[in-house]
Structures are given as C-alpha cells and as structure tokens.
Design an enzyme around this catalytic site. Structure first.
Site, mmCIF file in Angstrom:
data_model
loop_
_atom_site.group_PDB
_atom_site.id
_atom_site.type_symbol
_atom_site.label_atom_id
_atom_site.label_comp_id
_atom_site.label_asym_id
_atom_site.label_seq_id
_atom_site.Cartn_x
_atom_site.Cartn_y
_atom_site.Cartn_z
ATOM 1 N N CYS A 1 37.819 40.948 39.140
ATOM 2 C CA CYS A 1 37.223 40.578 37.858
ATOM 3 C C CYS A 1 35.696 40.503 37.963
ATOM 4 C CB CYS A 1 37.857 39.297 37.326
ATOM 5 S SG CYS A 1 37.879 39.273 35.528
ATOM 6 N N HIS B 1 43.559 40.443 37.427
ATOM 7 C CA HIS B 1 43.790 39.451 38.488
ATOM 8 C C HIS B 1 45.089 39.748 39.237
ATOM 9 C CE1 HIS B 1 40.587 36.549 37.436
ATOM 10 N NE2 HIS B 1 40.735 37.090 36.235
ATOM 11 N N GLU C 1 46.008 38.793 42.054
ATOM 12 C CA GLU C 1 46.511 37.624 42.806
ATOM 13 C C GLU C 1 47.585 36.865 42.028
ATOM 14 O OE1 GLU C 1 43.638 37.879 41.299
ATOM 15 O OE2 GLU C 1 42.845 35.968 40.553
HETATM 16 N N1 GLN Z 1 32.918 36.292 33.490
HETATM 17 C C1 GLN Z 1 33.526 37.570 33.509
HETATM 18 C C2 GLN Z 1 34.117 37.971 32.164
HETATM 19 O O1 GLN Z 1 34.330 37.144 31.321
HETATM 20 C C3 GLN Z 1 34.583 37.651 34.592
HETATM 21 C C4 GLN Z 1 35.755 36.773 34.355
HETATM 22 C C5 GLN Z 1 36.602 36.581 35.571
HETATM 23 O O2 GLN Z 1 36.158 36.799 36.701
HETATM 24 N N2 GLN Z 1 37.815 36.132 35.369
HETATM 25 O O3 GLN Z 1 34.378 39.128 31.929
#
Ligand code: GLN
Length: 543
Positions: free
Chosen positions: A389, A514, A516
């Site tokens: 992310c 994600h 994970e």
């Molecule tokens: N802050 C970033 C976004 O909103 C990444 C979010 C995250 O790592 N879950 O896109």
C-alpha cells in the site's frame, strides 16, 4: 456426527470473557477453540464485541488499537478478526464484529425515526435487544458461534454485553450456551507462590452480573497443581476438571490450540453441550507448528514503517511472515526500522545485515523520506523488496525521482504539485467524512503473464483486500513503464494499477492492496511465500 442433521443447524453459543487484566489472549483462545471444534467436524464462526463507542476502529490510530483489520466486504474491524481468520482458514464479514458505537447508532437512529414511539428507550431492554439481535445473526447457520467480549469484566463499558450474555443463557438454556472466563493466576516471586485471589475476585464480579462460568482458562507462568485447581474450582463454583491451566507457549501462538486440546478443552465443551467428540484432525496444523519450531534457514527482514513501537500495528504482516517462513522452512526475524530515523546517508548502515525489506502501509507524511531512502538502497543493491500500500506508493515515488528523473515526484497525500505520481482516486475527491469512506474490501485484480506476481500466484485473476484513498496516477504510467517498471496487476478494466514490479531485480514487488490480510496459518499467502523464498535464496546463494 452432528447432533442435528437438518440443514438448519441448532446453534450453540460459547461466550468468552476476560478477567483480572487485559492482553491475556482472549482472541487467541477464541480462535484456538474455534479451530479445534472445526477440526472435529463442526461448523464454527467467531464474533468479537468491542465495548468502545467508535463505530469501527477505522478512525483510530494504530498506536491506540493496533492494526485495523479489513474484511472482504469492506468492514474495518478489530484485529482479533485477523486471528479468527488465520486460525479458522476462511473469511469472515462485517457481521463478525460489533461495537457499542454501532449498537447505539442503530438504536438512536430507530428512536429518531419513531420506532419506539411512546416508550422510554433504555439500556435494558432496547440496547440489550439490539446486542442479542447481533449476537444471533448466525443463528441456524453454524453449529457454534463463539462470541468474544472485549475488555475486562468489571469495566463499566462492557456491562450491556455481559447483561445480554446473561439473557442469552436464560433464554436458550445451559445446553445451548456455555460461558468461558479467561483469567490470570500470577506468580508472586517473594512468596514463591501462585495466587488465586485475583481470579476469585474476577469470577465474583462475573457472578454479580448473573453469569456463572462453566470453564475457567487460567493463564499462568507456572504449572497449576491439582490442589490449586481444586481450590480455584471450589472458590469460583466451577468443576475442578473445568479449571484449565493455560501456560505461556514456548515459541508460537499457533501452538495454543494443541496445548488446549491436550488439556481437553474441546472435549469438555462438547460434553457440556451434549455433542459428540468427533475425532480431531490436527496433523496438518501440528506439522505447520513443528516447521515453525525447527526451521532450517534463518533470515532477517526489516519492516520499515512509523508505527514500530507497537508491533500490533503490523500484526497481520508479522503473522504472514511466520506462515511464509514455515512454508519455506525458515525462521523470519523481523527488525522494526523506524522510517522517521532513516535517511539516504544512513540507509546502508541501518540496513546492514538485512536480507530483505518490507515497507508497510501507513497514513500521513511522517517518515516518507526515510521509506524512499530505504527503497533506493534496496533497489540499487539487489536486496529483495516488498511494498504494501503506502510502501508500494513510496516505491513508485522513489523510482520516479531517481530513475525517471522527476525530482519533485510525490503523492497528493503529502504534496500538491504537478508531479504527483500517486494521486487521489476519482471517487475520493468529494469525500468529506473520514469514517469508512476509503476504498475498502476485496476487489478483483488481473495479473500479467510471466511476471513475478504471476509466478507467485500461479493464477491470472485474484482478489485482494484494500484500504486506501490514493493510487498510481495513470498520467505517469507511460514514463514509469518506459524506464522499466512493469505494472503486473491491474483492476479488470485496466484503470487502477494494483501491482508494480521491477524485472531486473531479484524480487521487487509493490502492491496497492493488503495481502497480509489474506495470509492464513498452514497455507500462507502467495506473495509472502514468494518474497521469503527469494530472501532465503538470496542469503544462501549456493542453494
Ligand atoms: N495513505 C495511503 C492511501 O490512503 C496508503 C494507505 C495504506 O497504506 N493503507 O492511499
């Protein structure tokens, strides 16, 4: 053999409360019992009730509450749901986590609509009815619903949940509801003794609310003698055999189900609820645990992020490494590296002896430059890199700055210039409310053939969970691609980049989702497995 063979199941409810102090591992105990019942052929789901007033933990800082766990259906939930999914091996939904905030929100909205016209709306019965409605969401769908009640008995906040538990017992009877209380038996060094008093007090508090525990799980650092169990049983009004010692496990939480089964927890539960103790199929699980305990290799991975003081902030990532390590016969040592302390000057020194790095998810601009510095170092030095992310977004920023020479490249989250290679998603532009409004939950992704991602998944269509507002800016896609970045996974219509990678590198993959959150015990997650495989290979080059 199931008690009732009709499709509609006769659901039994198991409540798990905690006493004396927090952090005793109610989540792991619930997940472990769930696994044992499942491995005895019963269908099980697990629910978490959280006493806080936030509607969900999505707006809480990871330092406050640890990681926010996202389900397929896009709910931002308590991290205990992660334990449940990892142990049970299947996906849960927003119906598996309820908070006081949600319960009150529902009741107050109904009150405003005139639902209770003429009545005084009260905790009993209106709030407790709403809680029971949620507790029984899965009625008839599973053999067992395990309900973990957050907090510690005696907290003002969890009272309505306990009252609902009491009513459930009254309404459904002792053959359908079972109460487990997890408590602590401390060892007092100066006296050289285990002390049962805190447990007695905690059970007393529980009984004041009308709940009699059927089983006590006693967390302890020393063995509980038969005398001790007898004493606890006598004072707490629990059968001696149902006072179960829960010692700290040697090396991994995944051993807890095996230990609880040795203490016959699952058999006691089944007997008490009048169900057959089908044979327990635990071999696959035991093999997985043994591989964690006796690894052949040993690698060190740096987890770069800003929430490094509190490991629970990256709970699912840490667990995914354990799963992938077991599958690769390797111990994965995790070194937490605070990105706020990393610079281009000290990156090489700080990351010395590291076999691979994972740059984790996050929000806000603190520590971003440190992440970029770490990524530059591993990209240039052929060290395996995994970006999740925000970690992927930083990899794109780094590549744009140092390979494509777009010096001011950044994310719209941190800068407002014309070089935002990471930008706000179209549908996010008019979002005003912060709670539950990100791109959340599972979305499909198509993978390009002959890429690192394809090799890892061995599939061309996958589904992964998301929690973000920003994405790779398509305006910059051509320049990034011209310089060698491969967009190996996109949304089915091709409009959102979900996976990027660098081909001329041992393993350099960034994902917008994600992974994970979908790594399960025993089976792991394809990307984590592939990453650790590359890390092990890199460290043992002659393999
Ligand atoms: N802050 C970033 C976004 O909103 C990444 C979010 C995250 O790592 N879950 O896109």
């Amino acid at each position: 053999m199931k008690e009732i063979s009709t499709p509609e199941k006769h659901t039994k409810y198991i409540f798990i409360t905690g006493g004396v102090l927090s952090s005793l591992g109610k989540g792991i105990a619930s997940a472990s019992l769930g696994l044992l019942l499942k491995q005895r052929g019963y269908s099980v789901t697990i629910m978490k009730l959280d006493p806080y007033i936030n509607v969900d933990p999505g707006t809480m800082n990871p330092f406050q509450h640890g990681e926010v766990y996202v389900t397929d259906d896009g709910a931002e939930t308590d991290l205990d749901l992660g334990h449940y999914e990892r142990f049970l091996g299947y996906s849960l939904s927003k119906k598996n986590n309820h908070t006081t905030g949600q319960v009150y929100y529902e009741v107050i909205s109904k009150e405003r609509k005139g639902h209770y016209l003429g009545k005084t709306v009260q905790v009993i019965p209106h709030i407790t009815n709403e809680i029971k409605r949620r507790m029984t969401t899965f009625d008839g769908q599973y053999d067992f619903v395990i309900i973990e009640i957050g907090g510690t008995v005696g907290d003002i906040e969890s009272l309505p949940f306990l009252e609902s538990q009491r009513q459930m017992w009254l309404e459904r009877g002792p053959l359908n509801v079972l109460n487990i209380h997890l408590t602590y038996v401390p060892y007092i060094k100066s006296a050289g003794e285990l002390k049962t008093k805190p447990t007695q007090h905690s059970v007393k508090a529980l009984m004041e609310f009308g709940i009699r525990p059927d089983i006590l799980l006693c967390r302890t650092e020393h063995k509980l003698s038969k005398d001790m169990r007898q004493k606890i049983g006598l004072f707490c009004n629990v059968e001696e055999n149902n006072v179960i010692e829960v010692m700290d496990v040697e090396s991994t939480i995944y051993e807890v189900p095996i230990m609880l089964s040795k203490r016959e927890l699952d058999q006691i539960v089944l007997k008490r609820l009048g169900l057959a103790p089908n044979p327990l199929d635990i071999d696959g699980w035991s093999k997985f645990v043994n591989k964690i305990k006796s690894p052949k290799y040993d690698v060190t991975v740096a987890l770069v992020g800003k929430y490094t003081k509190y490991q629970d902030s990256y709970k699912s990532i840490v667990e995914a490494f354990i799963h992938a390590g077991s599958i690769n016969n390797s111990k994965v040592r995790i070194v937490m590296v605070n990105s706020e302390e990393l610079t281009e000057e000290n990156a090489a020194e700080t990351l010395k002896g590291i076999d691979g790095i994972l740059v984790g998810p996050g929000f806000g601009n603190r520590g971003i430059e440190g992440k970029v510095a770490a990524i530059k170092h591993v990209r240039e030095n052929g060290i395996p890199f995994f970006g999740i992310c925000l970690g992927m977004q930083c990899a794109v920023i780094e590549f744009a700055r140092h390979v494509c020479n777009i010096e001011k490249a950044n994310s719209r989250e941190f800068d407002d210039n014309e070089f935002c290679v990471i930008d706000l998603m179209e549908e996010q532009k008019n979002v005003k409310e912060k709670g539950g409004t990100m791109r959340l939950g599972a979305y499909p992704c198509v993978i390009s053939k002959n890429t690192q991602a394809h090799k890892a998944y061995s599939e061309l269509e996958i589904s992964e969970r998301h929690r973000h507002r920003y994405e790779l800016n398509n305006k910059f896609r051509p320049v990034l691609e011209e310089h060698g970045m491969v967009m190996s996974g996109t949304s089915p219509d091709g409009s959102l980049v979900e996976i990027m990678e660098l081909p001329n590198h041992p393993w350099f993959v960034g994902v917008q989702f994600h992974p994970e959150l979908k790594s399960r015990a025993v089976t792991g997650h394809p990307l984590f497995i592939s990453f650790i495989k590359a890390v092990v290979k890199q460290k043992n080059k002659d393999l």
